[in-house]
Design a protein around this motif. Structure first.
Motif, PDB file in Angstrom:
ATOM      1  N   LEU A  55       0.692  -0.996   0.020  1.00 16.60           N
ATOM      2  CA  LEU A  55      -0.231   0.268   0.091  1.00 16.60           C
ATOM      3  C   LEU A  55       0.949   0.931   0.015  1.00 16.60           C
ATOM      4  O   LEU A  55       1.595   1.450   1.151  1.00 16.60           O
ATOM      5  N   LEU A  56       0.720   2.390  -0.806  1.00 18.30           N
ATOM      6  CA  LEU A  56       2.213   2.885  -1.413  1.00 18.30           C
ATOM      7  C   LEU A  56       1.253   4.584  -1.035  1.00 18.30           C
ATOM      8  O   LEU A  56      -0.323   4.404  -0.535  1.00 18.30           O
ATOM      9  N   ASP A  57       1.494   5.711  -0.260  1.00 19.33           N
ATOM     10  CA  ASP A  57       1.227   6.811  -0.240  1.00 19.33           C
ATOM     11  C   ASP A  57       0.727   7.512  -1.220  1.00 19.33           C
ATOM     12  O   ASP A  57       1.610   7.239  -2.529  1.00 19.33           O
ATOM     13  N   LYS A  58      -0.966   7.930  -1.725  1.00 14.98           N
ATOM     14  CA  LYS A  58      -1.019   8.992  -2.825  1.00 14.98           C
ATOM     15  C   LYS A  58      -2.135   9.835  -2.765  1.00 14.98           C
ATOM     16  O   LYS A  58      -2.103   9.593  -1.247  1.00 14.98           O
ATOM     17  N   ILE A  59      -2.244  10.435  -3.111  1.00 18.44           N
ATOM     18  CA  ILE A  59      -3.211  11.739  -3.529  1.00 18.44           C
ATOM     19  C   ILE A  59      -4.166  11.030  -4.092  1.00 18.44           C
ATOM     20  O   ILE A  59      -4.380  11.629  -5.114  1.00 18.44           O
ATOM     21  N   LEU A  60      -5.432  11.645  -3.423  1.00 17.85           N
ATOM     22  CA  LEU A  60      -6.793  11.495  -4.012  1.00 17.85           C
ATOM     23  C   LEU A  60      -7.586  13.192  -3.925  1.00 17.85           C
ATOM     24  O   LEU A  60      -7.498  13.343  -3.052  1.00 17.85           O
ATOM     25  N   LEU A  61      -7.357  13.203  -5.441  1.00 18.98           N
ATOM     26  CA  LEU A  61      -7.786  14.534  -5.878  1.00 18.98           C
ATOM     27  C   LEU A  61      -9.367  14.838  -6.407  1.00 18.98           C
ATOM     28  O   LEU A  61      -9.624  14.383  -7.159  1.00 18.98           O
ATOM     29  N   LYS A  62      -9.965  15.653  -5.634  1.00 16.94           N
ATOM     30  CA  LYS A  62     -11.498  15.566  -5.938  1.00 16.94           C
ATOM     31  C   LYS A  62     -12.020  16.938  -6.816  1.00 16.94           C
ATOM     32  O   LYS A  62     -11.411  17.713  -5.843  1.00 16.94           O
ATOM     33  N   VAL A  63     -12.390  16.893  -8.335  1.00 10.82           N
ATOM     34  CA  VAL A  63     -12.942  18.195  -8.445  1.00 10.82           C
ATOM     35  C   VAL A  63     -13.739  18.874  -8.860  1.00 10.82           C
ATOM     36  O   VAL A  63     -14.426  16.999  -9.739  1.00 10.82           O
ATOM     37  N   ALA A  64     -15.010  19.386  -8.957  1.00  5.36           N
ATOM     38  CA  ALA A  64     -16.205  19.298  -9.183  1.00  5.36           C
ATOM     39  C   ALA A  64     -16.747  20.460 -10.483  1.00  5.36           C
ATOM     40  O   ALA A  64     -15.598  21.410 -10.182  1.00  5.36           O
ATOM     41  N   VAL A  65     -16.688  20.010 -11.565  1.00  5.01           N
ATOM     42  CA  VAL A  65     -16.827  20.824 -12.680  1.00  5.01           C
ATOM     43  C   VAL A  65     -18.144  20.596 -13.049  1.00  5.01           C
ATOM     44  O   VAL A  65     -18.936  19.952 -13.379  1.00  5.01           O
ATOM     45  N   PRO A  66     -18.582  22.053 -13.745  1.00  4.67           N
ATOM     46  CA  PRO A  66     -20.106  21.921 -14.584  1.00  4.67           C
ATOM     47  C   PRO A  66     -20.337  20.502 -15.506  1.00  4.67           C
ATOM     48  O   PRO A  66     -21.967  20.164 -16.029  1.00  4.67           O
ATOM     49  N   THR A  67     -19.313  20.736 -16.201  1.00  3.58           N
ATOM     50  CA  THR A  67     -20.230  20.446 -18.339  1.00  3.58           C
ATOM     51  C   THR A  67     -18.975  19.285 -18.588  1.00  3.58           C
ATOM     52  O   THR A  67     -17.627  19.485 -17.798  1.00  3.58           O
ATOM     53  N   GLU A  68     -19.534  19.051 -19.481  1.00  5.20           N
ATOM     54  CA  GLU A  68     -18.213  17.409 -19.878  1.00  5.20           C
ATOM     55  C   GLU A  68     -16.583  18.066 -20.110  1.00  5.20           C
ATOM     56  O   GLU A  68     -15.547  17.518 -20.497  1.00  5.20           O
ATOM     57  N   ASN A  69     -16.579  19.411 -21.175  1.00  2.77           N
ATOM     58  CA  ASN A  69     -15.984  19.685 -21.728  1.00  2.77           C
ATOM     59  C   ASN A  69     -15.134  20.661 -20.168  1.00  2.77           C
ATOM     60  O   ASN A  69     -14.376  20.029 -20.484  1.00  2.77           O
ATOM     61  N   ASP A  70     -15.329  20.775 -19.374  1.00  2.96           N
ATOM     62  CA  ASP A  70     -14.520  21.030 -17.964  1.00  2.96           C
ATOM     63  C   ASP A  70     -13.818  19.497 -17.707  1.00  2.96           C
ATOM     64  O   ASP A  70     -12.688  19.685 -17.008  1.00  2.96           O
ATOM     65  N   VAL A  71     -14.790  18.408 -17.276  1.00  5.13           N
ATOM     66  CA  VAL A  71     -13.854  17.599 -17.717  1.00  5.13           C
ATOM     67  C   VAL A  71     -13.135  17.391 -18.215  1.00  5.13           C
ATOM     68  O   VAL A  71     -11.861  16.773 -18.066  1.00  5.13           O
ATOM     69  N   GLU A  72     -13.340  16.947 -19.629  1.00  6.27           N
ATOM     70  CA  GLU A  72     -11.934  16.985 -20.264  1.00  6.27           C
ATOM     71  C   GLU A  72     -10.622  17.543 -20.378  1.00  6.27           C
ATOM     72  O   GLU A  72     -10.034  17.257 -20.051  1.00  6.27           O
ATOM     73  N   LYS A  73     -10.845  19.118 -19.779  1.00 11.05           N
ATOM     74  CA  LYS A  73     -10.031  20.135 -19.943  1.00 11.05           C
ATOM     75  C   LYS A  73      -9.078  19.520 -18.459  1.00 11.05           C
ATOM     76  O   LYS A  73      -8.234  19.666 -17.706  1.00 11.05           O
ATOM     77  N   VAL A  74      -9.705  19.059 -16.716  1.00 10.58           N
ATOM     78  CA  VAL A  74      -9.517  18.680 -16.016  1.00 10.58           C
ATOM     79  C   VAL A  74      -7.875  17.641 -16.206  1.00 10.58           C
ATOM     80  O   VAL A  74      -7.164  17.701 -15.741  1.00 10.58           O
ATOM     81  N   ILE A  75      -9.259  16.346 -16.863  1.00  8.42           N
ATOM     82  CA  ILE A  75      -8.593  15.602 -16.938  1.00  8.42           C
ATOM     83  C   ILE A  75      -6.888  15.598 -17.723  1.00  8.42           C
ATOM     84  O   ILE A  75      -5.941  14.956 -17.584  1.00  8.42           O
ATOM     85  N   ASP A  76      -6.871  16.750 -18.924  1.00  6.70           N
ATOM     86  CA  ASP A  76      -5.860  16.404 -19.749  1.00  6.70           C
ATOM     87  C   ASP A  76      -5.414  17.816 -18.852  1.00  6.70           C
ATOM     88  O   ASP A  76      -3.367  16.830 -19.190  1.00  6.70           O
ATOM     89  N   ILE A  77      -5.154  18.155 -18.015  1.00  8.02           N
ATOM     90  CA  ILE A  77      -4.623  18.758 -17.623  1.00  8.02           C
ATOM     91  C   ILE A  77      -3.645  18.349 -15.893  1.00  8.02           C
ATOM     92  O   ILE A  77      -2.148  17.808 -15.498  1.00  8.02           O
ATOM     93  N   ILE A  78      -4.537  17.169 -15.056  1.00 12.82           N
ATOM     94  CA  ILE A  78      -4.512  15.509 -14.662  1.00 12.82           C
ATOM     95  C   ILE A  78      -3.199  15.619 -15.089  1.00 12.82           C
ATOM     96  O   ILE A  78      -2.361  14.873 -15.114  1.00 12.82           O
ATOM     97  N   CYS A  79      -3.882  14.489 -16.477  1.00  9.11           N
ATOM     98  CA  CYS A  79      -2.703  13.775 -16.737  1.00  9.11           C
ATOM     99  C   CYS A  79      -0.745  14.395 -17.238  1.00  9.11           C
ATOM    100  O   CYS A  79      -0.643  13.933 -17.151  1.00  9.11           O
ATOM    101  N   LYS A  80      -1.373  15.591 -18.052  1.00  9.72           N
ATOM    102  CA  LYS A  80      -0.454  16.274 -18.027  1.00  9.72           C
ATOM    103  C   LYS A  80       0.943  15.806 -17.304  1.00  9.72           C
ATOM    104  O   LYS A  80       2.053  16.143 -17.066  1.00  9.72           O
ATOM    105  N   HIS A  81       0.129  16.683 -16.221  1.00  4.33           N
ATOM    106  CA  HIS A  81       1.503  17.095 -15.109  1.00  4.33           C
ATOM    107  C   HIS A  81       1.348  16.280 -13.718  1.00  4.33           C
ATOM    108  O   HIS A  81       2.216  16.515 -12.716  1.00  4.33           O
ATOM    109  N   ALA A  82       0.190  15.426 -13.906  1.00  8.90           N
ATOM    110  CA  ALA A  82       0.889  14.451 -13.080  1.00  8.90           C
ATOM    111  C   ALA A  82       2.009  13.208 -13.363  1.00  8.90           C
ATOM    112  O   ALA A  82       2.612  11.772 -12.686  1.00  8.90           O
TER     113      ALA A  82
END
Length: 117
Positions: A55-82
């Motif tokens: 069991l490794l230490d991890k971070i659970l990050l939760k972000v609430a967004v209003p639209t599917e477009n926002d979902v894709e933007k947040v996914i792209d940002i997380i994938c790029k920077h994580a």
């Protein structure tokens, strides 16, 4: 409305948090968690003996967004920077939200997710 939940490496949190904030997603919840993925932890060698940390230490990050477009933007940002390119970079889950309520004002739905005062 959607909840984007990302399990990421702890050392990537500041980079992801800054990138989300810069992109207009300042609101988030961060939780210290432990977990494992396909690799089932990691194996260390010490004095010719192996031991597994499953069991490794991890971070659970939760972000609430209003639209599917926002979902894709947040996914792209997380994938790029994580991303490190190694096993254990994490997972992202997208969950549909029925409602959201801002406690202070009782605003509901997308109004509750607005970053404007």
């Amino acid at each position: 409305m959607y909840m984007v939940e990302a399990v990421i490496r702890p050392e990537k949190l500041d980079e992801v948090k800054e990138a989300l904030d810069d992109a207009g997603y300042p609101g988030m919840t961060v939780i210290d968690v432990k977990g494992r993925g396909r690799q089932r932890g990691i194996v260390h060698r010490y004095r010719d003996e192996e031991y597994r940390i499953d069991l490794l230490d991890k971070i659970l990050l939760k972000v609430a967004v209003p639209t599917e477009n926002d979902v894709e933007k947040v996914i792209d940002i997380i994938c790029k920077h994580a991303k490190t390119g190694k096993p254990g970079d994490g997972m992202i889950f997208v969950i549909s939200l029925e409602d959201a309520v801002r406690v202070r004002t009782r605003e509901r739905g997308e109004d509750a997710l607005s970053t404007e005062e």
